[in-house]
Design an enzyme around this catalytic site. Structure first.
Site, short mmCIF file in Angstrom:
data_model
loop_
_atom_site.label_atom_id
_atom_site.label_comp_id
_atom_site.label_asym_id
_atom_site.label_seq_id
_atom_site.Cartn_x
_atom_site.Cartn_y
_atom_site.Cartn_z
N LYS A 143 -2.26 -1.52 -3.76
CA LYS A 143 -3.09 -0.31 -3.66
C LYS A 143 -2.22 0.92 -3.74
CE LYS A 143 -6.39 2.04 -0.66
NZ LYS A 143 -7.03 2.14 0.63
N LYS B 61 0.87 -1.18 0.00
CA LYS B 61 0.00 0.00 0.00
C LYS B 61 0.90 1.23 0.00
CE LYS B 61 -3.63 2.30 2.67
NZ LYS B 61 -4.45 2.25 3.89
ZN LIG Z 1 -5.61 3.57 8.02
#
Ligand SMILES: [Zn+2]
Length: 342
Positions: free
Chosen positions: A264, A211
């Site tokens: 992501k 992420k």
């Molecule tokens: Zn968070």
């Protein structure tokens, strides 16, 4: 020398094969193109993210994300029913709590908004797969994904215990899959051991494994009311310039027992997704994030882009890069188009 060059030119021509080889032959009609299409989107590839809030009959439009709403549980059930009717197998829930505090306590409250929402969905639609986001940022008054030290830094190890408690309480409420997104080191192992300790051995963990700290999260933070009050998240989310580090993050989460790996955001990270697909055999999810949604919606609202075509092209690129599952605010729109044969 010139003869050598000539020979090389001739052999390249033979290898290339034109005029016998003509790539356009298989593009001539829609049916031919369909027959040789390598990537086909299906509604069951999609996971629909939803923002759920307390109250009754609440349906607040999220301004930068046209078509998306903060909804109370009664409207949430309508959204989920529509998703189910379109063949979308799963929803991902984010909570907007009634109060925020330094330790994000509503995240792991038995009567928290996510716990109530998960229970309500499972009761009404037992086949719908409920995935719950496991993080503290929507619930902390400072807006960071973990608890803070006296110096204002996010404390990794004391956050793990709270994330684990959150995951267990969500799973006990009915969540089918828990999805930790805080980017704390060791969070997958912490969740797995807490779930197993609570007898929840069948609950899979979907790891937000790589992420990145991304500007494309902007609209989400408005939607989930989770903008950090100070600083940013670059001390725990990844530097967007790093690809090898992303693979280490993915590998670490796989080793800690993740059942799904996630990349992501999606669009600016298709190279990471493609590498992840080559390296790992776990199911891979990609999060087509809020900014990617808002960009298309804004351009379409100005008449600058064909929304449906751009949406399908974007989603296809994410699947083509290697995602099995796409978390997307376009899930319902895309499923409707696919059902209509678009
Ligand atoms: Zn968070």
């Amino acid at each position: 020398m010139s003869e050598l060059l000539n020979r090389k030119t001739i052999s390249i021509e033979r290898t290339a094969g034109f005029p016998q080889v003509r790539m356009r032959r298989l593009r001539r009609t829609a049916t031919l193109r369909h027959m040789v299409r390598e990537t086909n989107l299906q509604p069951h590839n999609f996971i629909y993210p939803l923002f759920v809030t307390h109250g009754h009959n609440v349906r607040i439009p999220i301004e930068p994300m046209p078509g998306q709403f903060q909804v109370s549980i009664n409207h949430l059930l309508d959204e989920v029913a529509e998703a189910e009717s379109l063949g979308i197998p799963a929803v991902l829930l984010f909570g907007v709590p009634s109060k925020k505090d330094p330790t994000g306590s509503e995240a792991y409250d038995t009567n928290g908004i996510i716990q109530e929402a998960a229970a309500a969905i499972k009761q009404a639609m037992p086949d719908m797969v409920v995935i719950t986001d496991v993080c503290l940022c929507e619930y902390t008054d400072h807006g960071h994904c973990g608890v803070l030290t006296d110096e204002g830094l996010v404390d990794n190890d004391s956050t793990l215990d709270l994330l684990a408690r959150t995951a267990v309480s969500q799973a006990q409420a009915g969540a089918d899959i828990v999805a930790p997104s805080a980017m704390m080191d060791g969070q997958i192992a912490a969740l797995r051991s807490a779930l197993d300790g609570a007898g929840l051995t069948d609950v899979p963990v979907m790891a937000y494994a790589s992420k990145f700290a991304s500007a494309f999260y902007g609209p989400f933070r408005i939607a989930a009311e989770s903008t950090p009050k100070s600083g940013d998240r670059k001390a725990y989310q990844m530097d967007n310039a790093n690809s090898r580090e992303a693979l280490r993050e993915l590998e670490q989460d796989a080793l800690e027992g993740a059942d799904f790996l996630m990349v992501k955001p999606a669009l600016a990270y298709l190279d990471i997704l493609a590498k992840a697909r080559e390296r790992f055999d776990l199911p891979i999810a990609a999060y087509n994030v809020s900014g990617e949604y808002s960009m298309l919606k804004a351009a379409a609202a100005n008449g600058w882009i064909d929304l449906d075509a751009a949406m399908m092209e974007m989603l296809t690129s994410i699947k083509r890069a290697g995602a099995d599952l796409i978390i997307t605010y376009f899930a319902k729109d895309a499923a409707k188009l696919l059902r209509a044969g678009g």
